[in-house]
Write a protein that holds these residues in place. Structure first.
Motif, PDB file in Angstrom:
ATOM      1  N   ASP A 222      -0.116   2.353  -4.115  1.00 43.13           N
ATOM      2  CA  ASP A 222      -1.572   2.607  -3.236  1.00 43.13           C
ATOM      3  C   ASP A 222      -0.935   4.453  -2.583  1.00 43.13           C
ATOM      4  O   ASP A 222       0.279   4.728  -1.849  1.00 43.13           O
ATOM      5  N   PRO A 223      -0.920   5.351  -3.928  1.00 42.03           N
ATOM      6  CA  PRO A 223      -0.411   6.718  -2.990  1.00 42.03           C
ATOM      7  C   PRO A 223      -0.789   6.848  -1.747  1.00 42.03           C
ATOM      8  O   PRO A 223       0.458   7.880  -0.841  1.00 42.03           O
ATOM      9  N   CYS A 246       0.908  10.819 -12.887  1.00 45.16           N
ATOM     10  CA  CYS A 246       0.813   9.781 -12.107  1.00 45.16           C
ATOM     11  C   CYS A 246       0.599   9.254 -11.336  1.00 45.16           C
ATOM     12  O   CYS A 246      -0.571   9.954 -10.879  1.00 45.16           O
ATOM     13  N   HIS A 249       0.806  12.916  -9.590  1.00 44.11           N
ATOM     14  CA  HIS A 249      -0.126  13.442  -9.674  1.00 44.11           C
ATOM     15  C   HIS A 249      -1.401  12.830  -8.581  1.00 44.11           C
ATOM     16  O   HIS A 249      -1.685  14.114  -8.233  1.00 44.11           O
ATOM     17  N   GLN A 250      -1.589  11.721  -8.244  1.00 46.34           N
ATOM     18  CA  GLN A 250      -2.348  11.215  -6.944  1.00 46.34           C
ATOM     19  C   GLN A 250      -1.308  12.184  -5.999  1.00 46.34           C
ATOM     20  O   GLN A 250      -2.447  12.612  -5.308  1.00 46.34           O
ATOM     21  N   THR A 260      -7.486  10.581  -2.725  1.00 46.13           N
ATOM     22  CA  THR A 260      -7.776   9.026  -3.793  1.00 46.13           C
ATOM     23  C   THR A 260      -8.881   8.221  -3.400  1.00 46.13           C
ATOM     24  O   THR A 260      -9.071   7.902  -2.615  1.00 46.13           O
ATOM     25  N   HIS A 289      -2.801   2.891 -14.418  1.00 46.36           N
ATOM     26  CA  HIS A 289      -3.013   3.149 -12.770  1.00 46.36           C
ATOM     27  C   HIS A 289      -4.509   2.262 -12.414  1.00 46.36           C
ATOM     28  O   HIS A 289      -4.912   2.247 -13.594  1.00 46.36           O
ATOM     29  N   TYR A 291      -5.366   4.007  -9.535  1.00 44.89           N
ATOM     30  CA  TYR A 291      -5.798   4.620  -8.350  1.00 44.89           C
ATOM     31  C   TYR A 291      -6.398   5.722  -9.383  1.00 44.89           C
ATOM     32  O   TYR A 291      -5.583   6.031 -10.413  1.00 44.89           O
ATOM     33  N   VAL A 292      -7.148   6.245  -9.057  1.00 41.23           N
ATOM     34  CA  VAL A 292      -7.583   8.013  -9.539  1.00 41.23           C
ATOM     35  C   VAL A 292      -8.382   8.654  -8.275  1.00 41.23           C
ATOM     36  O   VAL A 292      -8.079   8.263  -7.406  1.00 41.23           O
ATOM     37  N   VAL A 293      -7.564  10.277  -8.406  1.00 42.74           N
ATOM     38  CA  VAL A 293      -8.203  11.437  -7.689  1.00 42.74           C
ATOM     39  C   VAL A 293      -9.423  11.509  -7.895  1.00 42.74           C
ATOM     40  O   VAL A 293     -10.386  11.504  -8.375  1.00 42.74           O
ATOM     41  N   GLN A 329      -2.733  12.945 -15.320  1.00 41.53           N
ATOM     42  CA  GLN A 329      -2.608  11.508 -14.398  1.00 41.53           C
ATOM     43  C   GLN A 329      -2.373  10.526 -15.569  1.00 41.53           C
ATOM     44  O   GLN A 329      -1.864   9.039 -15.234  1.00 41.53           O
TER      45      GLN A 329
END
Length: 359
Positions: A222-223, A246, A249-250, A260, A289, A291-293, A329
Motif C-alpha cells: 500500500d503506497p 507503478c 507513480h502512486q 490512492t 498492481h 492499488y490505483v490513483v 502505472q
C-alpha cells in the motif's frame, strides 16, 4: 501429494502439491500473463502474495540464469493449472518444481484456475492458505485467521545500501521501493550514471549527489504505508525532473495531494491495453498492481491524467501541470511481447535534457 488452497470466504480448491512442502498464507491474486513466470516469481511487487496463473500450462521453458528481476523470489506460493515436468528450452537450467523447492516456496497444480480467477474477480481481493491434504478446511481457516497481515513491504525489499551503476550520461538517483532489475537495465542501457538509494533516503542527501533526474521504482504493498517516502518526494518535487513507475507513480500522486485506493482485484498480466490520452494511441502493457490513483479529487491537484486503462478507465499515467514530474502505472520495461511502452525511458531522458513537454 495432495494439497489444497482454502480462501478466507470458505471456498476450497483441491489439487496436487509441487515445490516446497509447507503451509503458507497470503493475499491470493491472479495474473493473465502467458509467459514470464520466472520474472513474475522474482518481482518484489509480489511479496507476500499467492499468485495464480490463468494460462493453463506453466513451466514449459524451465528456469534459466538470465531472466531474474531480483536475486531471490518473493511470492508466498505459486498456483497453476498444469505444471510442466519436462521443459524444452536450450537456456533451461532447472524445472519450475526444482526452483520452487530450492527457495522453499510451495506450489499447487491441478485445480480449476479459471474458477478460482472468477471467484477473485467476483468477490474481490481475498486471503488464502495453502495446506496439505491432512488439514481440514476448518483447521486451515483457523490457521489463516491466526496469521498476521504482512506489513513493511517496501522496507523488506528495498536496498539497504547506496550503490552505483556507472555510466557516461546524465546522473540519475533511483529510489528503490522494490525495484525490478529490468528497470535498472533499461536506464543503464541509455548510458545514465545511476545511484540506487533506499526508500527512505533523505531528500537533502539525494540532492547532494547533484542528480539530473530522480527515478521512483515499482514496489509492493500500500503506497499510503510509507508516508516518509511521500514526504521525501514532496521535498524533491521541482528540484530536478522526476519520473515514477507503478509504486513510484502512486507515491508521486500522493506527494502531489492526490489519493490512492485498493482495487477489487488489481491489474496483473502482460496484455493490458492503455490509451495515451495525448496521442490517442493504444499501448499493450504489462501490469502488476493492486492499488490505483483515485480519480476522486484529482482535479483539485496540479496533476493531469496522461494515460487511462482501456478496460476499466482507471488512471494509468499522470503529469504535473507546472513541474517536470510524471509517472505511469504500467511497466514499460517489461516488454510483454510488444515494446509499445519502451519509449517511456526516452521521455525521461528528454525531461532531463529539457526538451520534453508533458502535454
Amino acid at each position: 501429494m495432495k494439497r489444497k488452497l482454502v480462501l478466507e470466504n470458505g471456498m476450497v480448491f483441491e489439487g496436487h502439491g509441487f515445490g516446497a512442502v509447507r503451509s503458507v498464507s497470503g493475499e491470493v491474486v491472479f495474473t493473465t500473463a502467458m509467459t514470464g513466470y520466472q520474472e513474475l516469481l522474482t518481482d518484489p511487487s509480489f511479496l507476500g502474495q499467492i499468485v495464480v496463473m490463468t494460462f493453463p500450462m506453466i513451466g514449459n521453458y524451465g528456469v534459466n540464469r538470465d531472466d531474474y528481476e531480483s536475486i531471490v523470489p518473493h511470492v508466498s506460493a505459486f498456483v497453476v493449472g498444469e505444471a510442466c515436468e519436462q521443459p524444452s528450452n536450450f537456456r533451461s537450467e532447472m524445472t519450475l518444481d526444482a526452483y520452487l523447492k530450492k527457495h522453499d516456496i510451495p506450489g499447487l497444480y491441478g485445480i480449476d484456475t479459471r474458477a478460482l480467477t472468477r471467484a477473485i474477480r467476483e468477490k474481490g481481493a481475498v486471503r488464502g492458505i495453502l495446506a496439505d491434504e491432512a488439514v481440514t478446511p476448518e483447521e486451515a481457516l483457523a490457521l489463516l485467521q491466526q496469521q498476521p497481515q504482512s506489513v513493511d513491504h517496501i522496507a523488506r525489499v528495498s536496498t539497504r545500501d547506496v550503490y552505483e551503476v556507472p555510466g557516461k550520461g546524465k546522473r540519475v538517483v533511483l529510489y528503490d521501493y522494490g525495484m525490478k532489475g529490468s528497470i535498472l537495465k533499461n536506464l543503464a542501457e541509455l548510458g545514465f550514471q545511476i545511484t540506487v538509494v533506499p526508500f527512505d533516503y533523505p531528500a537533502r542527501a539525494a540532492l547532494d549527489l547533484n542528480p539530473h533526474g530522480i527515478f521512483l521504482s515499482n514496489g509492493p504493498g500500500d503506497p499510503q504505508s510509507v508516508p516518509q517516502s511521500v514526504a521525501i518526494i514532496r521535498e524533491l518535487l521541482g528540484q530536478v525532473p522526476m519520473f515514477g513507475i507503478c509504486m513510484g507513480h502512486q507515491l508521486l500522486a500522493l506527494a502531489c495531494g492526490a489519493k490512492t485506493r485498493k482495487m477489487g482485484f488489481g491489474h496483473r498480466g502482460g496484455n493490458h491495453p492503455v490509451r495515451d490520452l495525448r496521442s490517442g494511441r493504444i499501448l499493450i502493457t504489462s501490469q502488476n498492481h493492486g492499488y490505483v490513483v483515485d480519480d476522486h479529487g484529482l482535479d483539485q491537484t496540479m496533476l493531469v491524467v496522461t494515460h487511462r486503462s482501456v478496460n476499466d478507465n482507471t488512471v494509468e499515467g499522470i503529469a504535473h501541470r507546472d513541474l517536470s514530474a510524471r509517472s505511469v502505472q504500467f511497466h514499460p520495461e517489461a516488454a510483454p511481447g510488444p515494446q509499445d511502452a519502451s519509449v517511456i525511458f526516452k521521455e525521461f531522458a528528454a525531461m532531463m535534457e529539457g526538451s520534453y513537454v508533458n502535454r
